[in-house]
Design a protein around this motif. Sequence first.
Motif, PDB file in Angstrom:
ATOM      1  N   LYS A 159     -22.371   4.975  27.494  1.00  0.00           N
ATOM      2  CA  LYS A 159     -21.369   5.914  27.983  1.00  0.00           C
ATOM      3  C   LYS A 159     -20.913   6.880  26.885  1.00  0.00           C
ATOM      4  O   LYS A 159     -20.549   8.031  27.161  1.00  0.00           O
TER       5      LYS A 159
ATOM      6  N   THR B  20     -16.356   0.606  30.990  1.00  0.00           N
ATOM      7  CA  THR B  20     -15.681  -0.248  31.955  1.00  0.00           C
ATOM      8  C   THR B  20     -14.270  -0.602  31.505  1.00  0.00           C
ATOM      9  O   THR B  20     -13.950  -0.585  30.316  1.00  0.00           O
ATOM     10  N   ASN B  21     -13.443  -0.976  32.463  1.00  0.00           N
ATOM     11  CA  ASN B  21     -12.051  -1.295  32.197  1.00  0.00           C
ATOM     12  C   ASN B  21     -11.720  -2.717  32.647  1.00  0.00           C
ATOM     13  O   ASN B  21     -10.579  -3.070  32.870  1.00  0.00           O
ATOM     14  N   SER B  22     -12.742  -3.553  32.754  1.00  0.00           N
ATOM     15  CA  SER B  22     -12.546  -4.919  33.241  1.00  0.00           C
ATOM     16  C   SER B  22     -12.428  -5.906  32.086  1.00  0.00           C
ATOM     17  O   SER B  22     -13.073  -5.747  31.049  1.00  0.00           O
TER      18      SER B  22
ATOM     19  N   ASP C  97     -16.280  -8.295  32.466  1.00  0.00           N
ATOM     20  CA  ASP C  97     -17.710  -7.987  32.480  1.00  0.00           C
ATOM     21  C   ASP C  97     -18.341  -8.115  31.096  1.00  0.00           C
ATOM     22  O   ASP C  97     -17.667  -8.149  30.071  1.00  0.00           O
TER      23      ASP C  97
ATOM     24  N   SER D 266     -18.464  -5.815  24.933  1.00  0.00           N
ATOM     25  CA  SER D 266     -17.345  -5.647  25.861  1.00  0.00           C
ATOM     26  C   SER D 266     -16.270  -6.670  25.507  1.00  0.00           C
ATOM     27  O   SER D 266     -16.493  -7.592  24.709  1.00  0.00           O
TER      28      SER D 266
ATOM     29  N   ASN E  63     -20.669  -5.844  30.030  1.00  0.00           N
ATOM     30  CA  ASN E  63     -21.385  -4.574  30.031  1.00  0.00           C
ATOM     31  C   ASN E  63     -21.339  -3.831  28.700  1.00  0.00           C
ATOM     32  O   ASN E  63     -21.283  -2.603  28.653  1.00  0.00           O
TER      33      ASN E  63
ATOM     34  N   ARG F 214      -5.879   2.374  33.322  1.00  0.00           N
ATOM     35  CA  ARG F 214      -6.997   3.166  32.823  1.00  0.00           C
ATOM     36  C   ARG F 214      -6.448   4.241  31.892  1.00  0.00           C
ATOM     37  O   ARG F 214      -6.874   5.378  31.915  1.00  0.00           O
TER      38      ARG F 214
ATOM     39  N   THR G 271     -14.599  -2.066  25.799  1.00  0.00           N
ATOM     40  CA  THR G 271     -13.858  -1.948  27.055  1.00  0.00           C
ATOM     41  C   THR G 271     -12.714  -0.960  26.876  1.00  0.00           C
ATOM     42  O   THR G 271     -11.934  -1.056  25.926  1.00  0.00           O
TER      43      THR G 271
ATOM     44  N   ASN H 235     -21.834   0.141  28.284  1.00  0.00           N
ATOM     45  CA  ASN H 235     -20.692   0.868  27.730  1.00  0.00           C
ATOM     46  C   ASN H 235     -21.127   1.738  26.550  1.00  0.00           C
ATOM     47  O   ASN H 235     -20.664   2.877  26.391  1.00  0.00           O
TER      48      ASN H 235
END
Length: 549
Positions: free
Chosen positions: A398, A384-386, A389, A457, A391, A513, A506, A395
Amino acid sequence: MKAIYNMLFAAAALTLAACTGDELLDKPNAPDAQVELRLTSALEVQSRAAHGFDTQLKEGEAVHVWVDDATTGKSLYSNNTLTAGSDGALTGGETMYFPATCNSASIYAIHGNFGNTDMADFWGKEQTHTVAQDQRSTGDGYAQSDLVYYKLSNVSRNGNPTTVGLTFKHLLSKVEVVLVQGAGKPTISKAEILNTRLNATFTPDKTDETVTVTASGTTGENPIEIDNDLSDVNEAVIVPQTLKKGTEFIRITTPGGDKLVYSLPAGKTFKPGEKYRFTITVEKGNLIVKTVENAAEGDYLLSDGSVLGKESILTQKAASQVVGIVFYVGHHEKDGSDYTDTGIKQKKCHGYAVSLTFANNGDHDKLAWEKGPNGEYDRDVGATNSRDDWNGYSNQQKFHEFIRNNSGWEMKHFPAAFACETYGKRKFDQNGNPTNAYDWQKPLAAPSNTSGWFMPSLRQLVDLFECSFLTESMRAVKNSLPDDCGYKDYIGWLEAKDYWDSWSSTEGGLQSRNPKLATHADYRYSISQAYIASSMKAQENYVRAVLAF
């Protein structure tokens, strides 16, 4: 039947027989040869550590065995009763053989407390097993309370003798009570499990792979006395059943006669083969019971996956079992991770804990976020790139997804994430070379009923900086450990260094991005200030691991 979680291993060799004959040496499949059948037995995972027989049935316990011709259904041996020896071997009873026709055999075995039941007339009739009300390790009640069963169909002979392994399944539930001293340091004279039915009824059927038990017998207090050791596991076997909210379940008696009772805060179903741990801090006149469902921020996460209240007095033994500090309770609303395939075994977690130490070995061992097979650091992993979050766990997955889709890439090419994932079991340096430099982390491995350690994250990491209680909790652990503890000097939180930076999972820049960038958080202790930034993935930073439980 569902595989069983943590009660009893038994490695018990049974000397049984079936089919012999000198000609078998040349003709191992000769129909008229008697072939000896040997069974080894084990119980699915549920250790009995407190009772001293983790890996075997207790000496003197009986196992009832039936052997049938698998083709004709003819009974070859009925209720052959064997006895466990001190080494776990099952001996005695009638010598048994495979069918002389060379047909396969079906084997049925059960261990339980059946009183005066006529075991020769066992199958197809309702049977009753009773758990003991004294299950302290000073007696035989705990061992006799266990009810285990296994069926193995169509067993073929493959030599003389033929050895066959049986893995018994647990039909009852296990309750573990960990007692810890709190304020006032009260002593304990008795510990009891209350208000469970003591009988398990079932109808054994050779055509069924499983046996289903039902709780029966009188209702009422039905106290089951267990051991009352402090900071240790005190165990009981109970019949699977559902207890209502408010049921008085655990009673602690002090030498002065005070009776402290824990009542279930919600209805609870005890399932076959599962274990349930209750960590109880005993204060003067009060009980504080901790489970993963009611953990609080600042509590201690232990190596077995249970939670110890922050109000507990940490003995050296208790401190040596702490692997992390709870920093958030409940499943965070901004965590889109699914924990079903982890040790949590459900979509949402109960909370999150942070490791006691960094995953890297200080300034000389800072780690890059990405360092590909040829030194590249410009691959977008898909994390994710937020900024907001939680996550971290998803992540972490991933990285594995990227590796599956990109030949030549391994987890070692993501040094920071790899260090988090292998925290407590790390065997390689940041270049992927074998090393013992991280052996000090071994006691801090993630408990099996958690997500495992992962790189947080950005928001998880930043929110960690807001948890002022972490310093106090980690200091309490550090101060309670013996001086020769291999990781004691590594423990610390924000005060560990005046300035440190730590990678998050992140990806990308704060506003873009960019595949060359990942985010990190920097903390300056001298001014109690945290900053967030994005840097080239090749940059080397500190790494702190977290997990979900």
